[in-house]
Write an enzyme that holds these catalytic residues in place. Structure first.
Site, PDB file in Angstrom:
ATOM      1  N   GLU A  20     -19.789 -39.988 -24.472  1.00 15.62           N
ATOM      2  CA  GLU A  20     -18.476 -39.334 -24.591  1.00 15.62           C
ATOM      3  C   GLU A  20     -18.707 -37.919 -25.116  1.00 15.62           C
ATOM      4  OE1 GLU A  20     -16.219 -43.400 -26.145  1.00 15.62           O
ATOM      5  OE2 GLU A  20     -16.924 -41.929 -27.574  1.00 15.62           O
ATOM      6  N   LEU A  21     -18.814 -36.979 -24.196  1.00 14.29           N
ATOM      7  CA  LEU A  21     -19.155 -35.616 -24.617  1.00 14.29           C
ATOM      8  C   LEU A  21     -17.946 -34.693 -24.509  1.00 14.29           C
ATOM      9  CD1 LEU A  21     -22.629 -35.443 -22.897  1.00 14.29           C
ATOM     10  CD2 LEU A  21     -22.193 -35.442 -25.355  1.00 14.29           C
ATOM     11  N   TYR A  25     -13.740 -25.710 -41.123  1.00  9.79           N
ATOM     12  CA  TYR A  25     -15.056 -26.147 -41.589  1.00  9.79           C
ATOM     13  C   TYR A  25     -16.118 -25.059 -41.494  1.00  9.79           C
ATOM     14  CZ  TYR A  25     -13.890 -28.686 -37.176  1.00  9.79           C
ATOM     15  OH  TYR A  25     -13.365 -29.091 -35.981  1.00  9.79           O
ATOM     16  N   CYS A  77      -1.622 -15.387 -44.165  1.00 12.42           N
ATOM     17  CA  CYS A  77      -1.729 -15.285 -45.631  1.00 12.42           C
ATOM     18  C   CYS A  77      -2.528 -16.434 -46.219  1.00 12.42           C
ATOM     19  CB  CYS A  77      -0.343 -15.247 -46.261  1.00 12.42           C
ATOM     20  SG  CYS A  77       0.658 -13.970 -45.554  1.00 12.42           S
ATOM     21  N   GLU A  78      -3.775 -16.556 -45.809  1.00 13.31           N
ATOM     22  CA  GLU A  78      -4.702 -17.549 -46.348  1.00 13.31           C
ATOM     23  C   GLU A  78      -6.051 -16.855 -46.376  1.00 13.31           C
ATOM     24  OE1 GLU A  78      -4.296 -20.919 -46.983  1.00 13.31           O
ATOM     25  OE2 GLU A  78      -2.301 -21.269 -46.142  1.00 13.31           O
TER      26      GLU A  78
HETATM   27  C1  LIG Z   1     -14.596 -36.546 -31.051  1.00 15.61           C
HETATM   28  C2  LIG Z   1     -15.200 -37.711 -30.376  1.00 15.61           C
HETATM   29  C3  LIG Z   1     -16.103 -37.519 -29.339  1.00 15.61           C
HETATM   30  C4  LIG Z   1     -16.539 -36.145 -28.858  1.00 15.61           C
HETATM   31  O1  LIG Z   1     -17.257 -35.450 -29.814  1.00 15.61           O
HETATM   32  P1  LIG Z   1     -17.978 -34.074 -29.394  1.00 15.61           P
HETATM   33  O2  LIG Z   1     -18.687 -33.670 -30.628  1.00 15.61           O
HETATM   34  O3  LIG Z   1     -16.924 -33.110 -28.992  1.00 15.61           O
HETATM   35  O4  LIG Z   1     -18.920 -34.382 -28.276  1.00 15.61           O
HETATM   36  C5  LIG Z   1     -16.615 -38.638 -28.718  1.00 15.61           C
HETATM   37  N1  LIG Z   1     -16.259 -39.879 -29.105  1.00 15.61           N
HETATM   38  C6  LIG Z   1     -15.397 -40.102 -30.102  1.00 15.61           C
HETATM   39  C7  LIG Z   1     -15.048 -41.481 -30.456  1.00 15.61           C
HETATM   40  C8  LIG Z   1     -14.838 -39.030 -30.771  1.00 15.61           C
HETATM   41  O5  LIG Z   1     -13.986 -39.255 -31.773  1.00 15.61           O
END
Ligand SMILES: *Cc1c(COP(=O)(O)O)cnc(C)c1O
EC number: 4.1.1.20
Length: 383
Positions: A266-267, A309, A334-335
């Site tokens: 999951e990218l 972050y 204003c931060e």
């Molecule tokens: C945010 C997230 C991702 C993607 O993260 P990246 O750092 O953008 O690749 C994949 N899986 C889950 C469960 C997430 O919460």
């Protein structure tokens, strides 16, 4: 260098700030991901939360990637953009009933489940519809991603996933949940990870966890190792594409997949971050007591990552060829955290100069807010 590549003349009449997406870079990135993942036989799901811009979603869907969603809104957007529902996974520690129902309605590939009460609710809602929900258990591998602590998610102290200590209980419960089918296990250790060692550690943990399930006689079809691959924020011009090759190789070399198993990723960031820039105009150059400030018309409402972050974005003055000088680049909010960069080297900057905040394609536009009743940033594409 975006300077020269960015058609500044075409944008002189356009209101700033705005996001600018280099679609040729996105396509190049997608080609790379597809050919590498295809070679290894891996399935890649695009993490919609990184950027849900409709145009980008449609382009990514067209390339055949799956989608990783973390809300009902994202499931809806993914379906609408053309992602095949049988390639949509739905994660999240707090899925509401309507969100689960939406996933069931679309017959998505599966839910990444994070707790026993969630398993029970999915089972109940699936039973009400007369369907079976495919689920993967999100397991907290207790692997340190060595990234910013706000974006570390795979440690026991984090709120995400099951701990392995809960697994016996889950396994005892599953046979009673007639409308839930366990298809796999899921992990996600954090974001912006450029060192391959945490991914290697994840592989070692997954192998151990696989042995545990094997010992219980449970056959898992799918292993999902989440996302988190980082990009090079310091050198967007020299390293415009994430190192997908090293990343996939780590899993190929260290993860012991069974012959029947499919590996999923999951990218988010690695796919979309490099192609986006936030283009902003210099309002004022202010002489401070000890430094010079470039005050731009974009703020943390347009790009919150530095404030949230301490994220680094490469900054360029794309309309000046003047001598290099040192500035703090700040927004109008204003931060004090509304600072894009301190002690940055830019070509000599004056009022009206265009500034590009690079690698802003992920967690940029999607996180923009109207705080201070500001306008949302505009959006333009290279094509
Ligand atoms: C945010 C997230 C991702 C993607 O993260 P990246 O750092 O953008 O690749 C994949 N899986 C889950 C469960 C997430 O919460």
């Amino acid at each position: 260098m975006i300077k020269g590549k960015f058609p500044l003349e075409q944008f002189k009449a356009v209101e700033t700030p705005f996001y600018y997406y280099d679609l040729s870079l996105l396509k190049l990135t997608l080609e790379k991901v597809k050919s590498l993942a295809g070679g290894f036989g891996y399935d890649v799901h695009y993490a919609v939360k990184a950027n849900a811009n409709k145009h980008l979603l449609e382009l990514i869907a067209k390339e055949g990637l799956g989608a990783d969603c973390v809300s009902g809104g994202e499931v809806g957007a993914a379906v609408e953009a053309g992602f095949s529902p049988d390639k949509i996974v739905f994660a999240g520690v707090g899925k509401a009933d309507w969100e689960i129902k939406l996933g069931l309605e679309h017959h998505i590939f599966g839910f990444n489940v994070e707790s026993i009460p969630e398993l029970e609710v999915i089972n109940q809602l699936a039973a009400e519809r007369g369907v079976t929900a495919s689920v993967a258990l999100r397991i907290n591998p207790n692997v340190d991603a060595h990234t910013h602590h706000y974006i570390t998610t795979g440690l026991n102290e984090n709120k995400f996933g099951f701990n392995m200590e809960d697994m016996d209980k889950v396994i005892r419960l599953l046979p009673a949940l007639k409308n839930v089918k366990l298809i796999g296990i899921h992990f996600h250790i954090g974001s912006q990870i450029t060192d391959m060692v945490p991914f290697q550690n994840l592989c070692v943990r997954v192998n151990e966890i696989q042995e545990f399930f094997e010992s219980k006689g449970i056959r898992l079809e799918h292993i999902n190792v989440g996302g988190g691959l980082g990009i090079n924020y310091e050198h967007p011009n020299h390293v415009p594409v994430a190192d997908f090759e090293s990343y996939f190789k780590v899993f190929n070399n260290h993860l012991q997949l069974k012959p029947h198993q499919k590996l999923h990723f999951e990218l988010g960031r690695a796919i979309v971050a490099p192609c986006g820039s936030l283009i902003t105009k210099t309002l004022y150059v202010k002489e401070g007591a000890t430094k010079q400030f470039v005050i731009v018309d974009a703020g943390m409402t347009d790009l919150i990552r530095p404030a949230l972050y301490q994220a680094y974005h490469h900054i360029e003055n794309i309309s000046s060829e003047g001598p290099l000088k040192t500035y703090d680049v700040v927004g109008p909010i204003c931060e004090s955290s509304d600072t894009f960069g301190t002690e940055r080297t830019l070509n000599e900057t004056k009022r009206g100069d265009y500034i590009a905040l690079r690698s802003a394609g992920a967690y940029g536009e999607i996180m923009a807010s109207r705080y201070n009743l500001r306008q949302l940033p505009g959006v333009y594409y290279s094509e």
